[in-house]
Design a protein around this motif. Structure first.
Motif, short mmCIF file in Angstrom:
data_model
loop_
_atom_site.label_atom_id
_atom_site.label_comp_id
_atom_site.label_asym_id
_atom_site.label_seq_id
_atom_site.Cartn_x
_atom_site.Cartn_y
_atom_site.Cartn_z
N SER A 1 -60.08 -0.23 -33.63
CA SER A 1 -60.47 -0.83 -34.90
C SER A 1 -60.83 -2.30 -34.74
O SER A 1 -60.96 -3.01 -35.72
N GLY A 2 -60.98 -2.77 -33.52
CA GLY A 2 -61.34 -4.16 -33.28
C GLY A 2 -62.71 -4.46 -33.82
O GLY A 2 -63.47 -3.61 -34.24
N PRO A 3 -63.10 -5.74 -33.86
CA PRO A 3 -64.36 -6.15 -34.45
C PRO A 3 -65.53 -5.57 -33.70
O PRO A 3 -65.53 -5.47 -32.49
N GLN A 4 -66.57 -5.24 -34.43
CA GLN A 4 -67.71 -4.59 -33.81
C GLN A 4 -68.95 -5.46 -33.71
O GLN A 4 -69.97 -5.03 -33.23
N GLY A 5 -68.87 -6.67 -34.23
CA GLY A 5 -69.98 -7.60 -34.01
C GLY A 5 -71.30 -7.07 -34.50
O GLY A 5 -71.43 -6.49 -35.55
N GLY A 6 -72.35 -7.32 -33.70
CA GLY A 6 -73.69 -6.92 -34.09
C GLY A 6 -74.08 -5.57 -33.57
O GLY A 6 -75.21 -5.36 -33.16
N ASN A 7 -73.19 -4.61 -33.57
CA ASN A 7 -73.48 -3.34 -32.93
C ASN A 7 -73.91 -2.25 -33.89
O ASN A 7 -74.27 -1.17 -33.48
N GLY A 8 -73.84 -2.47 -35.16
CA GLY A 8 -74.19 -1.43 -36.10
C GLY A 8 -75.52 -1.72 -36.76
O GLY A 8 -76.30 -2.55 -36.33
N ASP A 9 -75.81 -1.02 -37.85
CA ASP A 9 -77.00 -1.30 -38.62
C ASP A 9 -76.73 -2.53 -39.47
O ASP A 9 -76.17 -2.45 -40.56
N ASN A 10 -77.12 -3.69 -39.00
CA ASN A 10 -76.79 -4.93 -39.67
C ASN A 10 -77.81 -5.97 -39.30
O ASN A 10 -78.55 -5.83 -38.34
N PRO A 11 -77.87 -7.08 -40.06
CA PRO A 11 -78.87 -8.09 -39.77
C PRO A 11 -78.73 -8.72 -38.40
O PRO A 11 -79.71 -9.13 -37.80
N ALA A 12 -77.51 -8.83 -37.90
CA ALA A 12 -77.34 -9.50 -36.61
C ALA A 12 -77.88 -8.67 -35.47
O ALA A 12 -78.47 -9.19 -34.54
N GLY A 13 -77.69 -7.38 -35.54
CA GLY A 13 -78.15 -6.55 -34.45
C GLY A 13 -79.65 -6.36 -34.44
O GLY A 13 -80.27 -6.25 -33.41
N GLY A 14 -80.28 -6.32 -35.66
CA GLY A 14 -81.70 -6.11 -35.75
C GLY A 14 -82.08 -4.67 -35.55
O GLY A 14 -83.05 -4.19 -36.09
N GLU A 15 -81.36 -3.95 -34.75
CA GLU A 15 -81.54 -2.53 -34.52
C GLU A 15 -80.18 -2.00 -34.12
O GLU A 15 -79.30 -2.75 -33.70
N ARG A 16 -79.96 -0.71 -34.28
CA ARG A 16 -78.64 -0.19 -34.01
C ARG A 16 -78.33 -0.25 -32.53
O ARG A 16 -79.10 0.15 -31.68
N ARG A 17 -77.16 -0.80 -32.19
CA ARG A 17 -76.70 -0.87 -30.82
C ARG A 17 -75.43 -0.04 -30.70
O ARG A 17 -74.77 0.25 -31.68
N ARG A 18 -75.08 0.30 -29.48
CA ARG A 18 -73.89 1.12 -29.28
C ARG A 18 -72.64 0.36 -29.70
O ARG A 18 -72.57 -0.85 -29.65
N ASP A 19 -71.62 1.13 -30.10
CA ASP A 19 -70.36 0.51 -30.46
C ASP A 19 -69.80 -0.25 -29.27
O ASP A 19 -69.89 0.20 -28.13
N ARG A 20 -69.20 -1.40 -29.57
CA ARG A 20 -68.62 -2.21 -28.52
C ARG A 20 -67.39 -1.51 -27.95
O ARG A 20 -66.55 -1.01 -28.69
N PRO A 21 -67.24 -1.48 -26.62
CA PRO A 21 -66.01 -0.94 -26.03
C PRO A 21 -64.85 -1.90 -26.30
O PRO A 21 -65.06 -3.01 -26.78
N PRO A 22 -63.63 -1.50 -26.00
CA PRO A 22 -62.49 -2.40 -26.24
C PRO A 22 -62.68 -3.74 -25.54
O PRO A 22 -63.17 -3.82 -24.42
N VAL A 23 -62.27 -4.79 -26.24
CA VAL A 23 -62.29 -6.14 -25.67
C VAL A 23 -60.97 -6.38 -24.97
O VAL A 23 -59.90 -6.16 -25.55
N ARG A 24 -61.03 -6.83 -23.74
CA ARG A 24 -59.83 -7.03 -22.96
C ARG A 24 -59.62 -8.52 -22.72
O ARG A 24 -60.57 -9.26 -22.50
N ALA A 25 -58.36 -8.94 -22.76
CA ALA A 25 -58.00 -10.32 -22.47
C ALA A 25 -57.47 -10.41 -21.05
O ALA A 25 -56.55 -9.69 -20.68
N LEU A 26 -58.06 -11.28 -20.27
CA LEU A 26 -57.63 -11.48 -18.89
C LEU A 26 -56.34 -12.30 -18.89
O LEU A 26 -56.32 -13.46 -19.34
#
Length: 528
Positions: A7-32
């Motif tokens: 359920s983490g943030p998905q950024g510009g990966n969906g149908d939205n103004p930031a992405g401009g076109e649909r992009r794949r869902d973001r994989p989990p974000v990992r903290a080093l």
């Protein structure tokens, strides 16, 4: 290492103004995590960083999807397959030079086994595999905004975004050792935190001077919202990234009664649920650019949503498309704001190596510099000297015997007194300039949140009440961060270009000369 859940943030990966076109869902974000992660090849622990857990960036791949046999062989020895993601066209761009590369997704042969891009990268480096020189983590960028010490749930596991990372972010522990409570003061209304205000100032564009060619400031950020200051398509041009290129974007729906120079009408807006933490980020930046250089044209290119998360590969794709547009514009003579004078980046990522000076972003920005574009980047808001890319790529102005191209400029934030530096402003190795970045006033979307005035009396003809803390229907507010000191400096550079004149010559050499002259002028350094 700690990892965000599904359920983490998905950024510009969906149908939205930031992405401009649909992009794949973001994989989990990992903290080093420096305490548990594999060490660098020289034995040092890595610095904390955020990255996509199953992706790597491959630089300068001929033909994009061709020439990856050596990578396939190296990964095969680790029991991994890969695919280029997201799918990209196989033909090269119309650029002077190769494309930046591609993002790849790692696939374990056994589906039940986890994959960690950092471990894979370090194993290849430890084996001295030549392919490792072309690989890097795919970092997650965040804005150099005004959220400190976990305020709003960005870092420290508050709000569940990063799953309990703890004290790595916000200047506590790993980031510089500054007490989180001191940084958090800047998030309080009255001490720099976001809040609505009134501004008795007409649109600065009404006093703009006529110029042969307006300096163009490219703003890669969230979308710029509808606002009476930005209903002139000559002063603010909206583009979006689509199928590898930048195309015109339709402006937001506006009120037909509001003209370009009108002040926002205080018409009531229906209460709305809480919006994204970065809602209005680019709108605020665009207003600062307008105040500092009303002659400038702002080129708005959304790369992220209001959650303030950007995949490094998506930023590189957009930068590549912008560079292509710029170089074509130079050949056409700089018509219709197709040549960029200044690139304003109020975002960045923390690199895992303190000596980090390279990578795909650095290489891409070098190409912008060679094409005559001045890159201005926010220093970050965590009170740490850890490398915050791209601001940490800043360098001193070139000497007479060095290539005469504008270096990346990093911008720190000053307190309202104009003499002291904001506690949150990252003290990077090179700070090009420090500009006002606390309690700035600028434009914000005309929104009204769920908050209510603390006291209200309804009369026959009006309502008397205290300030509604999240009612921005007046169109203006206060905010703080190096995200906003950055456009203050960018506008100063743009104004210097106007004073110099000669903007119609858009050849790379002429643009480099003007950019360096503006940097010398605005930083107070003698050209000699």
């Amino acid at each position: 290492m700690s990892e965000s859940g599904p359920s983490g943030p998905q950024g510009g990966n969906g149908d939205n103004p930031a992405g401009g076109e649909r992009r794949r869902d973001r994989p989990p974000v990992r903290a080093l995590d420096p305490a548990t992660a594999m060490r660098l090849t020289d034995g040092r622990p890595p610095l904390p960083a955020l990255y996509l857990s199953d992706r790597l960036l491959v630089r300068n791949v001929p033909g994009l999807t061709r020439g990856l046999d050596d990578l396939g062989t190296a990964l095969d020895r680790l029991g991994l397959d890969f695919e280029v993601t997201p799918p990209r066209p196989d033909e090269p761009r119309g650029l002077a030079g190769s494309a930046w590369g591609a993002s790849i997704t790692l696939r374990p042969r056994r589906s039940i086994e986890p994959v960690d891009a950092w471990d894979v990268l370090q194993r290849l480096r430890a084996a001295d595999d030549p392919v490792a020189e072309r690989l890097s983590l795919e970092h997650v960028l965040r804005p150099a905004d005004g959220y400190w010490g976990g305020i709003g749930g960005y870092w420290g596991g508050i709000g569940g975004y990063w799953g309990g990372i703890g004290g790595y972010w916000g200047g506590i522990g790993y980031w510089g050792g500054i007490g989180g409570s001191a940084l958090q003061e800047y998030g309080m209304p009255g001490r720099g935190g976001r809040m609505p205000v009134s501004l008795a100032l007409p649109d600065p564009a009404l006093r703009a001077r006529k110029v042969d060619r307006s300096p163009v400031v490219a703003l890669l950020d969230t979308p710029v919202a509808d606002h009476p200051w930005f209903r002139d398509s000559e002063r603010l041009i909206r583009l979006r990234y689509q199928h590898g290129h930048l195309v015109p974007d339709d402006p937001p729906v506006t009120s037909p009664s509001a003209g370009p120079g009108a002040r926002p009408e205080p018409t009531p807006a229906p209460p709305a649920p809480p919006v994204g933490l970065l809602q209005g980020h680019a709108t605020f930046i665009a207003g600062l650019l307008r105040q500092g250089c009303p002659e400038a044209t702002v080129l708005s290119i959304p790369v992220m949503d209001d959650d303030g998360v950007v995949d490094e590969s998506h930023l590189l794709d957009v930068l590549e498309a912008l560079l292509e547009r710029h170089q074509r514009g130079q050949k056409r003579g700089g018509r219709k704001a197709d040549v960029v004078d200044i690139l304003s980046l109020s975002m960045g990522y923390y690199a895992e190596d303190s000596s980090f000076t390279s990578g795909p972003v650095a290489e891409m920005l070098d190409r912008f510099a060679a094409a005559g574009v001045t890159v201005v980047a926010g220093a970050g808001n965590d009170g740490t000297s850890s490398p915050f890319v791209p601001a940490s790529l800043a360098a001193s102005l070139p000497g007479p015997k060095q290539p005469q191209v504008p270096p990346v400029s990093s911008v720190g934030a000053a307190n309202p007194d104009g003499t002291t530096v904001a506690l949150f402003s990252n003290p990077l190795t090179v700070i090009t300039a420090t500009r006002p970045g606390v309690s700035l006033v600028s434009t914000l979307p005309l929104t009204d949140g769920m908050g209510q005035p603390s006291s209200s009396i309804t009369g026959d003809t009006n309502v008397r009440c205290t300030v509604d803390p999240d009612d921005y229907t007046g169109g203006f507010g206060v905010w703080s961060g190096t995200s906003f000191s950055t456009p203050v400096f960018a506008a100063e550079l743009a104004a210097s270009l106007v004073e110099q004149g000669g903007l119609k010559d858009v050849g790379p050499e002429a643009m480099c000369a003007r950019s360096l002259a503006a940097l010398h002028s605005c930083t107070g350094k003698d050209l000699s």
